[in-house]
Write a protein that holds these residues in place. Structure first.
Motif, PDB file in Angstrom:
ATOM      1  N   GLN A   4      13.232   1.322  -6.853  1.00  0.00           N
ATOM      2  CA  GLN A   4      12.546   1.735  -8.060  1.00  0.00           C
ATOM      3  C   GLN A   4      13.369   1.407  -9.291  1.00  0.00           C
ATOM      4  O   GLN A   4      14.473   0.892  -9.195  1.00  0.00           O
ATOM      5  CB  GLN A   4      12.217   3.227  -7.984  1.00  0.00           C
ATOM      6  N   HIS A  78      12.971  -5.721   1.140  1.00  0.00           N
ATOM      7  CA  HIS A  78      12.383  -6.684   0.212  1.00  0.00           C
ATOM      8  C   HIS A  78      12.454  -8.090   0.803  1.00  0.00           C
ATOM      9  O   HIS A  78      11.448  -8.817   0.842  1.00  0.00           O
ATOM     10  CB  HIS A  78      13.109  -6.648  -1.140  1.00  0.00           C
ATOM     11  N   GLY A 170       6.596  -2.050  -7.465  1.00  0.00           N
ATOM     12  CA  GLY A 170       6.729  -0.693  -6.946  1.00  0.00           C
ATOM     13  C   GLY A 170       6.507   0.335  -8.040  1.00  0.00           C
ATOM     14  O   GLY A 170       6.412   0.018  -9.229  1.00  0.00           O
ATOM     15  N   LYS A 375       5.217  -4.517   2.711  1.00  0.00           N
ATOM     16  CA  LYS A 375       6.402  -3.808   2.238  1.00  0.00           C
ATOM     17  C   LYS A 375       6.373  -2.351   2.676  1.00  0.00           C
ATOM     18  O   LYS A 375       7.403  -1.772   3.051  1.00  0.00           O
ATOM     19  CB  LYS A 375       6.481  -3.906   0.713  1.00  0.00           C
ATOM     20  N   TRP A 382       9.659   4.113  -0.762  1.00  0.00           N
ATOM     21  CA  TRP A 382       9.019   3.102  -1.588  1.00  0.00           C
ATOM     22  C   TRP A 382       7.515   3.356  -1.601  1.00  0.00           C
ATOM     23  O   TRP A 382       6.924   3.731  -0.588  1.00  0.00           O
ATOM     24  CB  TRP A 382       9.285   1.700  -1.050  1.00  0.00           C
ATOM     25  N   SER A 384       3.699   2.145  -4.073  1.00  0.00           N
ATOM     26  CA  SER A 384       3.126   1.295  -5.111  1.00  0.00           C
ATOM     27  C   SER A 384       1.806   1.890  -5.580  1.00  0.00           C
ATOM     28  O   SER A 384       1.149   2.644  -4.844  1.00  0.00           O
ATOM     29  CB  SER A 384       2.889  -0.119  -4.568  1.00  0.00           C
TER      30      SER A 384
END
Length: 457
Positions: A4, A78, A170, A375, A382, A384
């Protein structure tokens, strides 16, 4: 937390968390656990539809460079999430993580040596990079993906002088309150859905002989930043998103009535001796308690609630179950009423400095629901705001909660305000004056002093 935005407060938060030696929720980020390695391998090798990338021509053997502040071990998921794109196209993604990203990306852009792509953690930095004249407007395919998968608020953050530059990546949610589900159940407490209910719940806890809140704002050179988050959350709730935007952009003064009222509203909680600081001391103890330790009294029943972002999940001791039926969990910090849903948070954007076909193709992949779901399967911590994200692909309950909040059509998302303000205000005067406020300074003096720090045009 991981992956982030790298704002100054984020760096302080991460450093403090690591130095505390607490268990971090990063097992799926490439640790030694075999099950996590298998999950990572399977997810990264999963087949995807390659059709969206054929329009960019034959890019086999081409290389795309991406530069970011996301470093080891956070970089592993990633890098693995890029493998389906590499398999489809034959192109190679060169990943470069740098703890000095925020400083160096500006240096490199101004010097004419930028990467192909950069993962930019703040709208303010994005604007600075566009101002160098080296950034490239996002391709039509990326713009179409953002129109499809994100809300208009997100696209607006990356639209500068009428041109759209960067797709979101993200996101993080700060508008959360941590609590003990078991204690709430045993005490017949209900999760509040309005600010009035939150206040009534706090009063009921006091009547039951409990301290409803615990807090801490100590964070090294960044001490005071948790108060800024409290104030931003309450500014969104008491004044609304439009006034919040004006405040952040200094279209209204920092010491005008709306932000003054918001800080007073925060004071109704943090400067209330009846409400704080459960298990830690009196009001002044908030200034000397680290933000990492601040929520821990919940586990001992010494306080009931702690307002902190989703990344606080990393600070619970080893063995703590973080879930709806676990030792701790979180609920959305309610709006003024049950129909409004302002959300404070952060996020990232993918900005391009090149318009080669392989760069456009990779941008398109990163702006897709395909990448978001790939992801999601690779790491915890994580999330999004991509509408195509299936929350079931997220690996932890707190990530799933954050996604549910971000993807709610009623959500009005706003970036952290102090991260968007000039550094002399957002990461200096605001932090310092917030600390003085906690230790006894009155609200008027506090907002007046912050307003004086705002750079003159």
């Amino acid at each position: 937390m991981f992956g982030q935005p790298r704002s100054p407060r984020f760096r302080a938060a991460l450093a403090g968390t690591l130095s505390a030696g607490l268990v971090l929720s990063i097992a799926a980020c490439g640790g030694s656990d075999d099950s996590d390695s298998d999950t990572s391998s399977n997810a990264s090798a999963s087949a995807i539809d390659c059709a969206p990338y054929t329009k960019f021509g034959d890019i086999k053997g081409k290389t795309v460079s991406i530069y970011t502040g996301i470093v080891t071990p956070e970089d592993t998921p990633h890098i693995n999430s890029y493998k389906p794109f590499e398999t489809c196209t034959g192109a190679t993604v060169k990943y470069e993580g740098d703890k000095s990203f925020e400083t160096q990306i500006l240096v490199r852009a101004k010097a004419g040596n930028p990467p192909d792509l950069a993962i930019v953690p703040q709208p303010g930095l994005l604007k600075q990079l566009v101002a160098t004249g080296k950034a490239v407007v996002a391709p039509d395919e990326v713009s179409a993906n953002v129109d499809k998968f994100w809300g208009k608020d997100w696209k607006a953050y990356a639209t500068i002088d009428g041109k759209f530059y960067a797709a979101p990546l993200g996101a993080s949610v700060k508008s959360l309150v941590w609590y003990s589900p078991k204690d709430f159940k045993d005490s017949n407490y209900e999760v509040p859905t309005t600010l009035d209910q939150l206040k009534a719940l706090s009063d009921k806890m006091v009547a039951d002989g409990k301290k409803p809140w615990c807090a801490g704002i100590s964070s090294g050179d960044a001490t005071g930043w948790p108060v800024t988050d409290w104030m931003e959350d309450f500014m969104l709730r008491t004044a609304g998103v439009d006034e919040y935007d004006k405040w952040v952009n200094h279209q209204i003064a920092f010491n005008s009535p709306e932000p003054t009222a918001a800080l007073d509203a925060v004071g109704g909680y943090l400067k209330n001796d009846k409400y704080v600081n459960g298990g830690l001391g009196d009001v002044k103890s908030i200034a000397t308690t680290t933000f990492q330790d601040a929520g821990l009294p919940i586990l001992d029943g010494q306080c009931e609630m702690h307002r902190q972002a989703s990344f606080y999940a990393a600070n619970w001791p080893k063995g703590t179950k973080v879930s709806q039926d676990g030792d701790v969990f979180a609920f959305y910090l309610p709006g003024k009423d049950a129909t409004t849903k302002p959300v404070l948070g952060g996020g990232e954007f993918v900005l391009s400095f090149a318009d080669r076909p392989e760069v456009k193709a990779f941008q398109t992949y990163l702006s897709s629901d395909t990448w978001a779901n790939t992801k999601a399967k690779l790491s915890s911590g994580w999330v999004s705001a991509n509408k195509g994200l299936d929350p079931n692909n997220l690996t932890s309950p707190i990530d799933q909660l954050a996604a549910k909040i971000l993807l709610d059509p009623a959500t009005q998302f706003r970036f952290d305000g102090s991260d968007q303000m000039p550094a002399a205000v957002g990461s200096d005067a605001f932090w310092k004056q917030a600390t003085s406020w906690i230790t006894g300074q009155d609200t008027k003096t506090t907002v007046d002093n912050i307003e004086k720090a705002w750079p003159k045009k």
